[in-house]
Enzyme design. Structure first.
Site, short mmCIF file in Angstrom:
data_model
loop_
_atom_site.label_atom_id
_atom_site.label_comp_id
_atom_site.label_asym_id
_atom_site.label_seq_id
_atom_site.Cartn_x
_atom_site.Cartn_y
_atom_site.Cartn_z
N SER A 158 -1.89 0.62 -7.59
CA SER A 158 -1.66 1.44 -6.27
C SER A 158 -2.41 0.58 -5.18
O SER A 158 -3.60 1.11 -4.60
CB SER A 158 -2.28 2.98 -6.45
OG SER A 158 -1.33 3.45 -7.31
N ARG A 173 -3.85 -7.63 -0.73
CA ARG A 173 -5.26 -7.43 -0.66
C ARG A 173 -5.86 -6.30 -1.43
O ARG A 173 -5.29 -5.46 -1.40
CB ARG A 173 -5.87 -7.39 0.74
CG ARG A 173 -5.55 -6.13 1.55
CD ARG A 173 -5.60 -6.26 2.86
NE ARG A 173 -4.58 -6.89 3.59
CZ ARG A 173 -3.16 -6.32 3.86
NH1 ARG A 173 -2.89 -4.94 3.46
NH2 ARG A 173 -2.14 -6.98 4.05
N ASP A 211 1.72 4.28 -6.56
CA ASP A 211 1.63 5.69 -6.81
C ASP A 211 2.44 6.50 -5.96
O ASP A 211 2.99 7.78 -6.22
CB ASP A 211 0.04 6.17 -6.62
CG ASP A 211 -0.63 5.55 -5.46
OD1 ASP A 211 -0.03 4.95 -4.50
OD2 ASP A 211 -1.84 5.94 -5.38
#
Ligand code: BGC
Length: 491
Positions: A158, A173, A211
């Site tokens: 996630s 990132r 997610d």
């Protein structure tokens, strides 16, 4: 608990009446900076819609709008045995899910492992070894001595990742306070698969999943009105289904325009340029001192990771700027420690049912060594309410923006995450904000309803793995790098 005062009345005006004037003034100041009125919400949403569009364009924008290669919803007839691994941020969870022949039925076996705090700022090797350890332990515990066939894994990772294929994901990132060297800019799938291979684990990553995408798919599995999957937790984000024809950045692939494909918005990055969000000086400090300044502007104002820190910074500011106004002569060193306050403290403060705020008083003493008098407790309670309310109202903007962008007038939104599930009044405040933004008539029933989601990173991940295998068999190879890699899983 003993010696509690009477339960609080619904109206809190009475409790403010005997507040010292300078504290009342301070409360007003907080109210001014943290309140987001309907006009501002609408302004935020209008900009948000443009930014969602920009993220789908060839030139791109702040919001990544990642193409996930999850193509279409399940029909309830998906079958097979799947592993699911959820690397969410707080815990690591491993599940085995058997999707049965019966429409919409499944069995799930799962184990949770704590994600050690040091791992979040450690090395890539430590991260993958620990994660593989958990998977290995799971298999050894649930299948002792068995010789297992290759198992498909739905890996819920996630964080924002660019996916050219479904079993591929270049980490854009780290978010949510993670800061592990050697992963940003890299495809996480081969990094992790190499460790699985070294351990001879019979596992192939069938799909790398966010997610939110898992939440969208799992929720739509049981409720066809679900159009958006959201997480309001440590981080924030949403996914929805887009038509390929509305995604200019993949036009060069010449896929059928009406083909549905899930977009993982990664809208925690909304307004990184700080054009429209009503930032306070505390939001600016949070961003400045975070491992990734300039990133995740929207997330830093709304997500569970930051709510306690916003609250802490506001109190510290008060202590420094107006010495003696609160906690006079007390040792505030615990409060000075960054991230020493978790959002669960704000939840508990907002939930304190007693007129004298005794639970709040006890918590402040226990966690921070501070003795607060009644007027200080009132200020603290109001500050928590303001921060929690701002988060809920801004959170609604992301949902409203997707609805506006897609011309969705009414739908269900599947939501998960600690803030959605545990923060008091978050749902009601979010629903109220949606009402204000989307201009429903006063007596009209809510048309966009945010509901608790099905288990996205367990069942959702298994369903996505199943959908992937199904479409490979059917010859839909969009977003499939090398179908031969899936051979052992196709049966
Ligand atoms: C991540 C998203 C994730 C969200 C909720 C954000 O920080 O970038 O990928 O969906 O948190 O977990």
């Amino acid at each position: 608990m003993v010696g509690l005062g009477p339960r609080r009345r619904p109206s809190r005006k009475g409790s403010m009446a005997d507040m010292p004037k300078d504290l009342l003034e301070q409360i007003k100041e907080f109210e001014e900076i943290f309140t987001v009125d309907a006009a501002k919400l609408k302004q935020v949403v209008n900009h948000f819609v443009k930014e969602l569009e920009k993220g789908l364009s060839v030139e791109g924008g702040n919001i990544p709008m990642n193409v996930t290669w999850v193509m279409g919803f399940p029909n309830g007839h998906e079958q097979g045995t799947f592993l699911a691994l959820d690397m969410g941020g707080t815990n690591l969870r491993v599940c085995e899910i058997v999707l049965s022949e019966e429409k919409g039925e499944f069995d799930i076996t799962q184990s949770k492992y704590r994600m050690p705090e040091e791992l979040k700022t450690g090395t890539a090797e430590e991260l993958w070894e620990y994660t593989a350890d958990c998977l290995q332990q799971f298999l050894e515990y649930h299948h002792p001595g068995e010789k297992l066939d290759q198992l498909p894994l739905g890996f819920t990772f996630s964080y924002p990742a660019t996916q050219d294929y479904i079993d591929h994901g270049v980490l854009q990132r780290w978010t949510k306070g993670f800061d592990i060297e050697g992963v940003e800019g890299q495809d996480v799938v081969p990094q992790f698969e190499a460790v699985l291979k070294k351990r001879n684990l019979p596992i192939k990553i069938a799909a790398l999943i966010n997610d939110t995408t898992g939440t969208l798919i799992a929720s739509a599995y049981t409720d066809p009105e679900m159009k958006i999957g959201c997480i309001f937790g440590t981080g924030v984000n949403a996914a929805y289904m887009e038509n390929v024809g509305s995604i200019p950045k993949i036009a060069h692939m010449n896929l059928p325009a009406d083909m549905p494909i899930a977009i993982n918005c990664e809208y925690g990055a909304f307004d990184n340029e700080h054009v429209v969000l009503p930032l306070t000086q505390y939001d600016i400090i949070i961003d400045r001192d975070s491992p990734r300044p300039g990133q995740q502007a929207f997330e830093k104002m709304t997500a569970g990771l930051y709510l306690g820190e916003i609250f802490r910074l506001a109190l510290i500011d008060l202590i420094d700027k107006k010495p003696g106004l609160i906690f006079e002569g007390q040792d505030v060193s615990k409060l000075r420690k960054a991230y020493s306050i978790d959002s669960s403290l704000l939840s508990a403060i907002e939930e304190d049912p007693y007129e004298n705020l005794q639970e709040t008083q006890e918590l402040l003493e226990k966690q921070l060594g501070l003795k607060a008098v009644k007027s200080e407790l009132e200020l603290i309670r109001r500050l928590a309410e303001l921060i929690g309310t701002r988060a809920a109202r801004l959170s609604a903007c992301g949902v409203a923006a997707i609805c506006k962008k897609k011309n969705i007038e009414s739908c269900h939104v599947g939501a998960d995450g600690s803030v959605f599930n545990k923060y008091p009044h978050f749902r009601a405040r979010g629903a109220q904000a949606l009402r204000e933004i989307l201009d429903w008539a006063p007596n009209e029933k809510d048309k966009v309803v945010i509901l608790p989601a099905e288990d996205g990173s367990g069942v959702g991940a298994a369903l996505i793995a199943a959908l992937t295998l199904k479409r490979i068999k059917e010859g839909n190879l969009a977003g499939i790098r090398d179908e031969k890699q899936f051979q052992a899983l196709l049966g």
